[in-house]
Design an enzyme around this catalytic site. Structure first.
Site: not given
Ligand code: BGC
Length: 747
Positions: A279
């Site tokens: 993530d």
């Molecule tokens: C979130 C994810 C997301 C990623 C990219 C993160 O802050 O937890 O769910 O896919 O950002 O945008």
């Protein structure tokens, strides 16, 4: 066809499949033989594209990285023009011309926005959910995106957690079915209209303590396997191309650096072959978890089985040195690089790096009338009718209607959280949709009535959420009463703003805001029929509303076509059929609240009305939810016969006994009466969405499979233990509405 012919055909097919895989592997290994270590590490690097814009392209560090072969993928960048520049840099300027992948959070549609995922789960309609993912893929790929960070399949039991909006609720079985449907819809057969799915957030992200985002998680492995892992496993089995690690710890190790989780469970246990991305900045956060600096964290993550670093810069900055110091091996880097390159191969990017960059598709494939029509039907299926005393709904399109509330004329909030590509200027408000619908038939008096919250202090600090402009509450109230006094009936459109749920937007109280409840109290005094439409990204506490307001419908955030869909249901052109996939509490203090709980040694019984001494209950609120999992009313009524059990087949007759043709969601629950470990009081194991014309009835059968009766025991073995199983079938999960029978399984 002759049996032998069939066998030969099957053999040929499997040979062909093997050949395709072999071809892919050969291609990737030939390519890797030419790559330097730096180029291999470059493939593991995912960077944000938000700072990139055409015009300054020459100096963009992103273009530089791509040209040097140090960029595996980009996120938050869309549009053919910009992505073509980037692909040119990677494909034409870098030494080996390896294409980049463009990823984005396409969570519930692209420019055609579907209801938030929690709402979509309430349709229990797997074909429609799959179709929504297919359409999202068609639109996103027309804009250059080939990889979506979806589906989010985290089980969420605590409605305080803002990201409950993005998942499919509290049930592992239903969550698994939805995960599969979405993976199928997105990936299809990997044509140029499909994109790769990324299953997230592996694992247990939805179990953040106290419903506070990014908070710690601690749970037994038995619970992981039985309750939290099934949707991830289902998505892995459906062939999802990638997985995303979660921010939280699992067994005291950040998921991103957790070898047991990534390698032992996901890869070896479930036989999944795809690549794992972190993530956003999760490697960087390993230091904050207290496990060491960026260099150590990067090495740990790679060794644990993480293949791509999202925006920490840890892999690109530190892996070469870690290799020199012997903290990681070339084999570790090769394994990760191979997985990333194979994903690009599957996406067809090596055959044509510009496969998703067809400038013509933007005008033909995005926000089409057909997609919008589908989104409108989909939205109507997600609304959950919670109360309808005196059959107030559906409404007759006549007379004078007061439309009141902060969501009544509010375009900005209709799409819901995670809809970055929504065409907000083309979304109509409920007021606009209703005025158009009722043009010559009824008169609408609109008033905002109140602000969302009682005071204007709730403001985002550096984040994305800006509260709606604040207006004088006294003036708003006067306007609302004046509109309501003239009306024959009142529709209140209230709830949360769309950005009050979603990432990092958690709430410690789930009640409808005071300002809104006070307005409802004033309106009630007028003695007119009131319908409450509740907009929400999570379960709302509506105990007071249930006691006072005659009709309540939960409409979540229904996407770009929500307003028209709400009118369809309000005025009877569509019949509500949604059923809750989350338990709605009577009080916030009941959270986490979920139907498939384990029994206690001191059960209070489902119907206990008052506090019982030395039993598992509260002094001030009963244990049961206000609205249970699986619950939702229709404009018609359904009758369920008793269960007939023949062998492993359980059958009920369901009859439409009301006045509308309608859909019903028939639910099967099972309880293992005695086992080697404590088992939940009931678990959803099957469901069927059926359509019945008024007066019609039909038999609905479920075959009880071994899988439905099995569970992970103390040794984490998946077992079916012979004995008695209670089989329950009905319209929702509450005991009083379920028909019961006992199935005995002998050795
Ligand atoms: C979130 C994810 C997301 C990623 C990219 C993160 O802050 O937890 O769910 O896919 O950002 O945008």
């Amino acid at each position: 066809m002759h049996r032998l012919t069939l066998t030969i055909m099957a053999c040929l097919l499997s040979c062909l499949a093997l050949t395709a895989q072999e071809e892919r592997e050969r291609f990737v290994s030939d390519l890797m033989a030419k790559m330097t270590v730096e180029e291999k590490i470059g493939q593991l690097n995912l960077m944000p594209g938000s700072s990139f814009s055409t015009g300054e392209q020459k100096d963009s560090p992103l273009l530089q990285l791509a040209a040097e072969g140090k960029l595996g993928a980009v996120l938050n960048m869309s549009g053919e023009k910009d992505l073509r520049l980037l692909q040119d840099a990677a494909n034409r300027k870098s030494r080996l011309g390896i294409p980049v992948m463009a990823g984005l959070d396409v969570i519930h549609g692209y420019e055609t926005v579907f209801p938030i995922p929690l709402a979509m789960s309430c349709s229990w309609d797997m074909e429609a959910i799959e179709q929504s993912a297919r359409i999202a893929a068609k639109e996103a790929t027309a804009d250059g995106i080939c990889w979506t960070f979806s589906p989010m399949v985290d089980i969420a039991l605590d409605a305080r957690w803002g990201r409950i909006a993005e998942g499919s609720g509290e049930d592992p079985f239903l969550g698994g079915c939805i995960a599969e449907a979405m993976v199928r819809g997105y990936q299809g057969n990997f044509s140029e209209q499909n994109m790769m799915a990324c299953v997230k957030h592996y694992a247990l992200y939805g179990a953040a303590e106290a419903g506070r985002d990014y908070n710690t998680v601690d749970m037994s492995r038995i619970r992981m396997f039985n309750q939290y892992f099934p949707p991830y496993k289902a998505a892995a089995k459906a062939g999802a191309g990638s997985f995303m690690t979660s921010f939280n710890i699992v067994d005291y190790l950040p998921a991103t650096a957790n070898r047991w989780l990534l390698d032992y469970v996901l890869r070896k246990g479930w036989g999944w072959k795809g690549f794992i991305v972190t993530d956003y900045g999760a490697i960087d956060e390993i230091a904050a978890h207290g496990l060491g600096n960026l260099s150590k964290a990067s090495a740990m993550a790679l060794k644990a089985g993480t293949d791509m670093d999202m925006c920490s810069g840890g892999f690109i900055k530190t892996l070469t040195q870690s290799l020199d110091e012997g903290k990681i091996t070339l084999q570790d880097i090769d394994t990760a690089c191979k997985r990333v390159l194979e994903a690009k191969y599957r996406l067809g990017l090596f055959h044509n790096p510009y496969r998703f960059l067809d400038s013509k598709r933007r005008s033909t494939d995005i926000f089409t009338p057909e997609h919008r029509r589908f989104a409108r039907q989909m939205a109507a299926k997600t609304f959950v009718l919670l109360k309808n005393d005196g059959n107030i709904l559906p409404l007759k399109p006549q007379g004078r209607i007061a439309l009141i509330g902060p969501m009544a004329h509010n375009r900005a909030n209709m799409a819901g959280t995670w809809a970055p590509m929504a065409r907000r200027s083309e979304i109509v408000s409920l007021k606009e949709a209703m005025e158009q619908r009722l043009e010559d038939k009824a008169h609408i008096d609109y008033a905002q009535g109140c602000n969302f919250t009682g005071d204007p202090v709730l403001q985002a600090d550096g984040g994305a959420w800006i509260a709606a402009p604040w207006k004088n509450p006294d003036t708003l109230l006067v306007e609302a009463i004046s509109a309501a006094e003239k009306a024959d009936m009142i529709i209140c459109a209230m709830g949360e703003e769309s950005e009050m749920s979603g990432e990092s937007h958690c709430r410690a109280s789930l009640e409808i805001f005071d300002a809104q409840q006070r307005l409802l109290e004033q309106l009630l005094k007028l003695g007119k029929p009131i319908v409450l439409l509740n907009f929400a990204g999570r379960p709302t506490v509506m105990t007071w509303e249930q006691n006072h307001i005659p009709a309540i419908m939960n409409v979540w955030f229904g996407g770009s076509e929500a307003s028209d869909a709400i009118c369809d249901v309000l005025f009877g052109e569509a019949v509500p059929s949604g059923k809750l996939t989350v338990s709605m509490p009577q009080a916030t203090g009941q959270e986490p609240l979920y139907y498939n709980q384990l029994p206690t040694g001191r059960p209070v019984g489902e119907n206990a009305q008052r506090f019982r001494l030395y039993k598992s209950n509260y002094l001030d609120v009963r244990n049961d939810p206000l609205y249970p999992f699986g619950y939702g009313l229709s404009y018609t009524t359904f009758d369920y016969s008793d269960i007939t059990l023949e062998g492993r087949t359980a059958t009920v007759r369901v009859s439409n006994t009301g006045n509308y043709d309608a859909d019903e969601i028939v639910q099967l629950y099972i309880h293992d009466v005695e086992a080697s470990i404590s088992r939940p009081v009931k678990e959803l194991k099957g469901f069927k969405r059926i359509h019945l014309a008024k007066g019609e009835s039909t038999q609905v059968s479920f075959t009880i499979t071994d899988d439905m009766l099995s569970f992970y025991n103390q040794e984490l073995e998946y077992v079916l233990e012979p004995g008695d199983f209670e089989i329950m079938i009905g319209p929702d999960s509450s005991m009083k509405n379920l028909k019961k029978a006992t199935l005995s399984i002998t050795d």
